[in-house]
Design a protein around this motif. Structure first.
Motif, PDB file in Angstrom:
ATOM      1  N   THR A   1       0.957  -1.189  -0.149  1.00 57.14           N
ATOM      2  CA  THR A   1      -0.008   0.021  -0.087  1.00 57.14           C
ATOM      3  C   THR A   1       0.955   1.318   0.015  1.00 57.14           C
ATOM      4  O   THR A   1       0.243   2.241   0.049  1.00 57.14           O
ATOM      5  CB  THR A   1      -0.952  -0.228   1.099  1.00 57.14           C
ATOM      6  OG1 THR A   1      -0.156  -0.057   2.359  1.00 57.14           O
ATOM      7  CG2 THR A   1      -1.908  -1.039   1.197  1.00 57.14           C
TER       8      THR A   1
ATOM      9  N   THR B   1      -0.165   4.518  -2.080  1.00 60.80           N
ATOM     10  CA  THR B   1      -1.537   4.455  -2.437  1.00 60.80           C
ATOM     11  C   THR B   1      -2.470   4.938  -1.534  1.00 60.80           C
ATOM     12  O   THR B   1      -3.631   5.037  -1.533  1.00 60.80           O
ATOM     13  CB  THR B   1      -1.792   3.153  -3.005  1.00 60.80           C
ATOM     14  OG1 THR B   1      -1.606   2.097  -1.929  1.00 60.80           O
ATOM     15  CG2 THR B   1      -0.984   2.641  -4.312  1.00 60.80           C
TER      16      THR B   1
ATOM     17  N   SER C   1     -11.711   8.521  -4.983  1.00 60.57           N
ATOM     18  CA  SER C   1     -12.483   7.143  -5.488  1.00 60.57           C
ATOM     19  C   SER C   1     -13.768   7.172  -5.553  1.00 60.57           C
ATOM     20  O   SER C   1     -14.376   6.355  -6.367  1.00 60.57           O
ATOM     21  CB  SER C   1     -11.693   6.326  -4.495  1.00 60.57           C
ATOM     22  OG  SER C   1     -10.472   6.187  -4.386  1.00 60.57           O
TER      23      SER C   1
ATOM     24  N   ASN D   1      -7.200  -2.189   1.308  1.00 59.86           N
ATOM     25  CA  ASN D   1      -7.231  -2.017   0.002  1.00 59.86           C
ATOM     26  C   ASN D   1      -7.355  -0.450  -0.548  1.00 59.86           C
ATOM     27  O   ASN D   1      -8.342  -0.111  -0.742  1.00 59.86           O
ATOM     28  CB  ASN D   1      -8.521  -2.996  -0.522  1.00 59.86           C
ATOM     29  CG  ASN D   1      -8.095  -2.820  -2.353  1.00 59.86           C
ATOM     30  OD1 ASN D   1      -7.148  -2.493  -2.775  1.00 59.86           O
ATOM     31  ND2 ASN D   1      -9.361  -3.336  -3.027  1.00 59.86           N
ATOM     32  N   PRO D   2      -6.282   0.478  -0.470  1.00 54.83           N
ATOM     33  CA  PRO D   2      -6.525   1.661  -0.885  1.00 54.83           C
ATOM     34  C   PRO D   2      -7.021   1.883  -2.496  1.00 54.83           C
ATOM     35  O   PRO D   2      -7.525   3.022  -2.642  1.00 54.83           O
ATOM     36  CB  PRO D   2      -4.914   2.081  -0.874  1.00 54.83           C
ATOM     37  CG  PRO D   2      -4.551   1.352  -0.027  1.00 54.83           C
ATOM     38  CD  PRO D   2      -4.849  -0.020  -0.233  1.00 54.83           C
ATOM     39  N   THR D   3      -6.980   1.091  -3.079  1.00 51.06           N
ATOM     40  CA  THR D   3      -7.611   0.986  -4.693  1.00 51.06           C
ATOM     41  C   THR D   3      -9.080   0.937  -4.614  1.00 51.06           C
ATOM     42  O   THR D   3      -9.585   1.231  -5.716  1.00 51.06           O
ATOM     43  CB  THR D   3      -6.955   0.087  -5.607  1.00 51.06           C
ATOM     44  OG1 THR D   3      -7.303  -1.148  -5.101  1.00 51.06           O
ATOM     45  CG2 THR D   3      -5.393   0.156  -5.608  1.00 51.06           C
TER      46      THR D   3
END
Length: 896
Positions: A523, A526, A655, A702-704
């Motif tokens: 991570t 991100t 996001s 999960n930074p995405t």
């Protein structure tokens, strides 16, 4: 004078003696029993008494015969079988290792859920702890338990005669000052004086609270826990009478409780509870836990009935408050966890049933492996039968061999489970998740249950192959053995077990692999920030008694004080040298915050826009304080926290814009909670986007996939808030200074602080362990199924050795021989992988929208999993196939 027939024992007892007595001396023993019966009658005993003496003598004789027989069996047979079983484990290490791994994981795993429930809902570890019960109200409309009030405690204490004593307590963090400035707070509790007596608590030093200590205006006193006394006060033997400052007030130490007493949660400090009904309006005052010890001779059910009667009487006096309530007497755990008993709930029963079903599948597959091994011993078994060994004796031998395997595997599995439990206990200990009575260690009961399951597993995995091995006639078995084959056949049951194991393991391998990849993903870069530069802290201001704080305004006095403390800490931190930025919120970057399912206001009513996103409540100065630039729109203003507008203003992250809005303009867009038919959507509050910020660690796993939004938090609204502090130096060295700053602002406020990186790593460890265990279990299941295929093919080769040799001599091609050997195994593997890919698709589809996992390409993920599984299956089946191809006609035809 009695005839000879009259002096004989009844026919029923004579028949029983023939059933119970066996061996060479049985006839002599029966003759002695008959003669003793006749003598008793001749001596004038009544027939009824004579029959009673006959039964007693028969029981003693039968016990002696059976005890001697069992002793001989154990010494001559059972121990030999056990030694043979140990030797057999070493002869086939691959089969033994897989079977032990399967049983060692399967048996403890099948008991995990039940053991967890038992330890959580176990009675208090005090004398007759099962008679100490909680007392509460259940709100029928809200479907939740309600904390007790001062008025509830007083009423129950007067009206409930089913309890010999009733007590009350409330817990919160306390700052205990022992000359060590900046020390972390400790778990404290205010308790009634009856608490210690009803729990049979005895002080290590000093005395307990008295009724006089609980009177408002009495001198402030405190009882310390032994661990705190030794760690913070060096076990000072002269501690009694000393003054200790707790918060802002000095207290006199009157006692020390032993380390085994930590009631009601995990407490180290006790203060007298000073709350009387006359101090508060009905329903107001501090929330309390109320509990009591049942009176002698009173059952729990009787106490429940009396509690409901008391509730009905209260409803007659105050129907508006009590009509929707139900009086309950529950186990103490119910007060802490706030849930109803669920041991008999359908969901729990279903999960437990699935666990037991998986254990049976494991046992069945192990049985398949043992069946293959037994098939190779057909000649040995047949010869033993021909030499006079009974079927029972042979079955007993094979059962004991399987039992040795199951017990050894269970023992290793329990040791591994104990190690994992201890690691988890150390990992979560700083969070204080469980109360003091919850001990997850293995208990004698769970060990005995596991051993019982080991015996059952040995029966399932050993007796069934033994029955198959001894089911044919001796002559036929010898003929099969002489021909190089075996009389045992693998039926549809064995095939179904292998296919089922492949299906389950492929799905769980795919899902577990995705989860592990998510837990171990990099991570760095991100998250949107560097956790190595931050300190995270929770600051709480406990409920305070207005009667003891006259300086507070009468209306919302506590909220005013909370606001002053929270904003004061925020201001002092911003002024502190070495602090780069500071923000206040309910959930911080780097921590898993709450999630919400939302629905966008869309022009297309048929468009499904329900999404799960993260939610965070933050102070209006949060982004500015931490130097986070608003990319579009505006930042929050103080007016946003007042909820004066029609729609609450929110700020979303990038996001959210990309994943929820598809990259469209976010400003002015509105959304609301997805209530899913619970309430009228028109009554649900709307949120309106006023700004956009960059990524800021809303989903550290999960930074995405961290789509989320921020809501303005009014200061003082809640008693506990969290601070994120970016520092220029080492975050670990700033923790103690953080506590000092909070103490300077409000001496009653408590602080739990640590470097943010440490907190994130601790949480990640737990997730990683869970996911790794899932992959290990799935891997073991697949390894078991593949080993079953290996055993099946090895069995096929040994059974059809002569056929393969003859076909080879007649010029059969290698591919034809391979087809003979591997056709059935290939079909089972192919069916299992095909259906397993469907199962994997369903599992991965269920977690596609879960924010914890990484974005996945389902076809590729499933394809790679199936390909790898197929490769392992082919490699495992290669050895028996090559062995079949190396069979020489001369070897196969030898003996004809």
């Amino acid at each position: 004078m009695s005839s000879d027939g009259d002096r004989r024992p009844p026919r029923l007892w004579a028949l029983l003696s023939r059933l119970l007595l066996h061996g060479e001396a049985a006839d002599l023993i029966r003759q002695d029993l008959d003669e003793a019966f006749a003598r008793d009658l001749e001596c004038g005993l009544r027939p009824r008494e004579a029959r009673r003496r006959y039964v007693r003598n028969l029981s003693d004789s039968a016990w002696s015969v059976w005890k001697e027989g069992l002793r001989g069996s154990v010494t001559r047979g059972t121990l030999q079988d056990a030694r043979l079983g140990v030797r057999m484990l070493g002869k086939q290490p691959m089969l033994t290792g897989v079977a032990m791994l399967a049983l060692g994981l399967g048996i403890p795993a099948s008991l995990t859920l039940r053991h967890g429930v038992d330890v959580i809902f176990s009675p208090l570890p005090v004398p007759e702890g099962d008679r100490v019960l909680g007392i509460r109200h259940w709100d029928l409309e809200a479907r939740q338990a309600l904390p007790g009030s001062v008025h509830d405690y007083a009423r129950w204490r007067e009206s409930l005669t089913s309890f010999q004593a009733i007590g009350a307590a409330r817990t919160y963090l306390l700052n205990v000052h022992a000359g060590d400035s900046g020390a972390p707070p400790v778990e404290g509790a205010e308790v009634t004086s009856s608490t210690f007596s009803l729990l049979r608590g005895t002080p290590l030093v000093g005395r307990l609270f008295t009724e006089a200590d609980g009177v408002r205006g009495a001198p402030d006193v405190v009882i310390l826990g032994e661990d705190l006394w030794r760690s913070r006060f060096a076990g000072d033997p002269e501690i009694l009478g000393e003054t200790v400052r707790i918060g802002s007030r000095p207290h006199t130490v009157v006692g020390v409780m032993p380390s085994s007493f930590r009631f009601p949660d995990d407490n180290d400090v006790w203060l007298p509870l000073r709350a009387a009904p006359t101090d508060y309006a009905v329903g107001e005052g501090p929330p309390l836990w109320v509990y009591g010890r049942l009176a002698d001779g009173v059952t729990e059910e009787e106490a429940r009935l009396e509690m409901e009667v008391a509730r009905a009487r209260a409803a007659d006096d105050d129907p508006a408050r009590f009509e929707r309530l139900r009086g309950e007497v529950v186990g103490m755990a119910m007060l802490f966890f706030g849930e109803s008993e669920f041991r008999d709930d359908p969901e729990f029963v279903l999960i437990q049933s699935v666990m037991m079903l998986l254990l049976l599948i494991v046992c069945g597959n192990v049985g398949t492996l043992l069946l293959a091994r037994t098939a190779q011993r057909t000649a040995e078994i047949s010869i033993r039968s021909a030499l006079g060994a009974s079927r029972t004796r042979i079955i007993a031998q094979l059962f004991i061999e399987a039992l040795v395997l199951a017990v050894a595997a269970t023992g290793l599995g329990l040791l591994a489970a104990e190690g994992i439990v201890r690691w988890l206990e150390r990992t979560v200990e700083p969070y204080g998740i469980f109360p003091f009575w919850v001990d997850p260690s293995l208990t004698p009961r769970i060990i005995l249950t596991a051993l019982g399951l080991a015996v059952l597993s040995g029966a399932v995995a050993g007796v069934i192959p033994a029955l198959k091995a001894t089911g044919g006639r001796v002559r036929e078995n010898l003929q099969h053995a002489a021909a190089g084959g075996a009389s045992i056949r693998f039926g549809l049951g064995s095939s179904a077990l292998i296919v089922g194991e492949v299906i389950l393991s492929v799905g769980f391998l795919a899902m577990g692999g995705v989860m592990v990849r998510s837990a171990f993903q990099d991570t760095q870069g991100t998250l949107g920030f560097d956790p190595e530069r931050y300190v995270t802290a929770s600051v709480s201001l406990p409920w305070v008694d207005p009667a003891e704080h006259l300086e507070l305004p009468e209306e919302d006095g506590l909220a005013v004080r909370r606001r002053q403390t929270q904003l004061g800490v925020l201001s002092r931190l911003a002024e502190e040298e070495g602090v780069v930025g500071v923000g206040m919120a309910l959930s911080l970057p780097g921590n898993e915050g709450p999630r919400a399912r939302i629905v966008l206001e869309s022009e297309n009513a048929d468009e499904d826009l329900s999404r799960v996103v993260s939610e965070a409540e933050v102070d209006v100065a949060f982004f500015g304080g931490l130097g986070r630039r608003i990319l579009a729109g505006r930042d929050f203003t103080p007016a946003d926290a007042e909820r004066a507008s029609e729609a609450r203003p929110v700020i979303v992250n990038t996001s959210f814009v990309q994943q929820i809005l598809g990259g469209r303009n976010a400003l002015g867009r509105r959304f609301r909670y997805d209530v899913r038919g619970q309430v009228d959507p028109e009554d649900v509050e709307w949120f309106e986007v006023v700004g956009v910020v960059g990524p800021f660690g809303m989903n550290p796993m999960n930074p995405t996939r961290d789509a989320g939004y921020y809501v303005p938090l009014p200061p003082g609204q809640v008693g506990s808030v969290r601070y994120a502090v970016e520092v220029a130096g080492d975050p670990g060295s700033f923790v103690s200074r953080f506590r000092e700053i909070v103490e300077e602002v409000d001496v009653e406020a408590t602080v739990l602080a640590q470097p943010m990186a440490d907190l994130m790593e601790t949480e990640a460890k737990v997730f990683r362990l869970v996911f790794i265990l899932q992959v290990v279990l799935a891997g073991v299941a697949f390894l078991l199924s593949v080993t079953g295929l290996y055993a099946l093919m090895s069995f096929t080769v040994s059974q059809r050795t002569r056929e393969i040799g003859i076909r080879t001599a007649l010029g059969a091609r290698a591919w034809s021989i391979v087809s003979t050997i591997a056709r059935r195994a290939a079909l089972q593997l192919g069916v299992g992988l095909s259906l397993g890919s469907v199962w994997a698709w369903l599992l991965l589809g269920s977690i596609t929208n879960d924010q914890m996992v990484i974005p996945i390409n389902m076809p590729v993920t499933i394809g790679v999993t199936v390909a790898c599984a197929a490769l392992v299956g082919v490699v495992a089946c290669a050895s028996p196939t090559l062995r079949g191809l190396r069979i020489r006609p001369t070897e196969a035809l030898r003996g004809l």
